[in-house]
Design a protein around this motif. Structure first.
Motif, PDB file in Angstrom:
ATOM      1  N   ALA A   9       0.805  -1.325   0.016  1.00  0.00           N
ATOM      2  CA  ALA A   9      -0.001  -0.169  -0.056  1.00  0.00           C
ATOM      3  C   ALA A   9       0.828   1.401  -0.004  1.00  0.00           C
ATOM      4  O   ALA A   9       0.599   2.459  -0.436  1.00  0.00           O
ATOM      5  N   LEU A  24      -4.767   7.978  -3.334  1.00  0.00           N
ATOM      6  CA  LEU A  24      -5.147   6.382  -3.275  1.00  0.00           C
ATOM      7  C   LEU A  24      -6.102   6.089  -2.511  1.00  0.00           C
ATOM      8  O   LEU A  24      -6.425   6.533  -1.368  1.00  0.00           O
ATOM      9  N   VAL A  25      -7.324   5.542  -2.994  1.00  0.00           N
ATOM     10  CA  VAL A  25      -8.525   5.109  -2.202  1.00  0.00           C
ATOM     11  C   VAL A  25      -8.346   3.550  -2.015  1.00  0.00           C
ATOM     12  O   VAL A  25      -8.950   3.004  -1.009  1.00  0.00           O
ATOM     13  N   SER A  26      -8.054   2.956  -3.181  1.00  0.00           N
ATOM     14  CA  SER A  26      -8.043   1.490  -3.158  1.00  0.00           C
ATOM     15  C   SER A  26      -7.516   0.965  -4.194  1.00  0.00           C
ATOM     16  O   SER A  26      -7.149   1.853  -5.266  1.00  0.00           O
ATOM     17  N   ALA A  27      -7.002  -0.310  -4.117  1.00  0.00           N
ATOM     18  CA  ALA A  27      -6.250  -1.161  -5.438  1.00  0.00           C
ATOM     19  C   ALA A  27      -6.299  -2.625  -5.101  1.00  0.00           C
ATOM     20  O   ALA A  27      -6.370  -3.158  -4.062  1.00  0.00           O
ATOM     21  N   LYS A  28      -6.873  -2.878  -6.127  1.00  0.00           N
ATOM     22  CA  LYS A  28      -6.997  -4.589  -6.200  1.00  0.00           C
ATOM     23  C   LYS A  28      -6.266  -5.008  -7.199  1.00  0.00           C
ATOM     24  O   LYS A  28      -6.376  -4.710  -8.357  1.00  0.00           O
ATOM     25  N   LEU A  40      -6.623  -2.580 -10.461  1.00  0.00           N
ATOM     26  CA  LEU A  40      -7.539  -1.567 -10.574  1.00  0.00           C
ATOM     27  C   LEU A  40      -7.312  -0.687  -9.537  1.00  0.00           C
ATOM     28  O   LEU A  40      -7.567  -1.141  -8.203  1.00  0.00           O
ATOM     29  N   GLU A  42      -8.284   3.066  -7.343  1.00  0.00           N
ATOM     30  CA  GLU A  42      -9.319   3.975  -7.315  1.00  0.00           C
ATOM     31  C   GLU A  42      -8.502   5.168  -6.582  1.00  0.00           C
ATOM     32  O   GLU A  42      -7.586   4.878  -5.654  1.00  0.00           O
ATOM     33  N   ARG A  47     -10.546   6.462 -11.456  1.00  0.00           N
ATOM     34  CA  ARG A  47     -10.182   4.722 -11.553  1.00  0.00           C
ATOM     35  C   ARG A  47      -9.243   4.741 -12.671  1.00  0.00           C
ATOM     36  O   ARG A  47      -9.463   5.389 -13.546  1.00  0.00           O
TER      37      ARG A  47
END
Lengths: 317, 317
Positions: A9, A24-28, A40, A42, A47
């Motif tokens: 992260a 950064l909000v999310s990362a998959k 992916l 966000e 995105r």
């Protein structure tokens, strides 16, 4: 289909900070791409797809691949633009590996395409061909028929171990290469436009992705590759004439084929089959039978090839 | 970490239509979960995680797991709620496999947590313990120390093939089981709260996920599992006292530990290590050395175990 590298992260947040895209909000990690890791991502602003180039891709090719995306996106092709970093760079390095941040596009890949979808894909492919003609960079087609035949020749002694019927692809391949036309109209071509590489919402193409086989080549050959990729069931046992007709018509609505191109399509489609037979045979022999990766059967494209030999003239009339 | 099943766009769209969540816009297979396939799904109304239960998970446990998410989410724990289908169902079947649609939560898993993050995680864990006490369903802890010791006993003859120092875990495990306290305060516990299973934005816990080991159990044991999971480097060679202290303090800010719980923590932490040594040893022996899956070394938790034997009383004082 894998994520080969772990990106923490904190590392991701540092990377994202190099771009003007918010926090950064999310990362998959996503299961797309055969030789890259993809996330992916966000941020507070949108995105994105983050791609890390792992194997097979030469960093020297990235200005071609990523510049092509920008070139096509600027010309309203449904292709994700590359996000440039704060200093204008199209890719960055993490631990020696190149990474690029690419626009996220909506849509899902059709699993059972309809004729209307095939028509839209044909039209989108033609638009890419027209828009790419003025793209200033060049990339040689490493998978042109004479090269894929050479791959198959290298595997020749082992082909029968995959399927008793596979060795005859060699002789067929030599015939295709001998007859191959080198003077058809050219542009930059996608070269790998399987349904997996197209995103759609209903009958609209919202994204064409994975341009990592793109190169200079014959536009009609790219249409033939797409035909072989879209118009059959997985094993190549059943041809769907409605899909095939819609694909070619959709293409010609945007860019009519010349007489020489149309006449060449049956042979070009066989060349497309040669290429996938060769690459799948090579991968098959390189992959242990008990590996977790599912090996793709080269015979799926030997069957398509036989179909084109027998029916190509009629199908592409 | 994989997507085990291919779900076509048409199949996905049909599934999504069973829920009141709008139209399918995008779906990406994501590399999360060790025994499930997961997709990050976007619809015209929001984003969701679609989970397909592949192996290891008994469909009969889904009302417990998914009902627990709903129970905790209703009580403002940072846990994704289950999306119910139009007929109120919490899961559906596709080709005989159960699938569930779950709320998407923002955040990324910390790779190198700070003490402030560990404090927040401790507090969130305590909130889950308090909120879960009135959850009406029960699930037995299949990985309680006496069960994990039995796993290790079954592997005993092969343990030395993993590491010459591993067989002594058997004797240590028997001591832990013999001394195990059965009368500590209980609730439903997460049992697997590694950093991978926590989503954070800065110092805020935005999501606790992957409750598929949740069961009835001792709350202090869950804190000990979390301690073993968060306070060491990967190989278990370096303990970070600031992380450990913050984690326990954050927990106690919300739910103070009783004297018996605090006194038991050194032993509970050894029980946590026993469990991961056993499950990793079993997976190691079940996984071919040349498989694409990276095997996790059980010795990482033997080292943590040794640390707790030597320093547990001081660390948890």
């Amino acid at each position: 289909m894998a994520v080969y590298t772990h990106l923490g992260a904190e590392e991701l947040a540092r990377l994202i900070a190099e771009y003007d895209v918010g926090q950064l909000v999310s990362a998959k990690g996503i299961a797309e791409g055969v030789s890259n890791s993809n996330w992916l991502v966000e941020t507070t602003q949108g995105r994105f797809i983050l791609t890390m180039y792992e194997r097979r891709i030469d960093t020297g090719d990235l200005p071609f691949f990523l510049g092509l995306l920008d070139h096509l996106a600027e010309r309203d092709c449904p292709v994700p633009a590359t996000i440039h970093d704060r200093s204008g760079g199209i890719y960055r390095l993490i631990d020696g590996k190149a990474v690029a941040l690419i626009e996220f596009l909506p849509g899902v890949s059709p699993n059972a395409p309809t004729p209307a979808q095939a028509r839209a894909v044909g039209a989108a492919l033609a638009e890419v061909h027209l828009a790419a003609r003025e793209f200033p960079l060049d990339r040689t087609d490493g998978l042109a028929p004479r090269n894929t035949l050479a791959i198959l020749e290298r595997c020749s002694s082992a082909l029968a171990s995959i399927d008793a019927d596979l060795p005859r692809a060699l002789e067929k391949g030599r015939e295709v290469v001998a007859a191959w036309p080198d003077d058809l109209p050219r542009s930059v071509i996608h070269s790998d436009l399987f349904p997996d590489n197209v995103l759609m919402l209903g009958e609209q193409v919202t994204g064409m992705i994975d341009f990592y086989f793109a190169c200079n080549g014959s536009m009609a050959y790219d249409l033939a590759v797409t035909h072989a990729a879209w118009c059959f069931d997985k094993r190549g046992e059943r041809f769907d004439p409605a899909i095939g007709q819609a694909l070619v018509e959709g293409y010609c609505d945007v860019r009519p084929l010349g007489d020489a191109e149309r006449a060449a399509l049956p042979l070009l489609a066989q060349g497309a089959c040669l290429r996938f037979v060769a690459s799948r045979a090579e991968d098959w022999l390189d992959t242990p039978a008990d590996a977790l990766v599912t090996r793709k059967d080269p015979m799926d494209f030997v069957r398509r090839w036989d179909f084109y030999v027998e029916n190509g003239a009629r199908v592409f009339a």
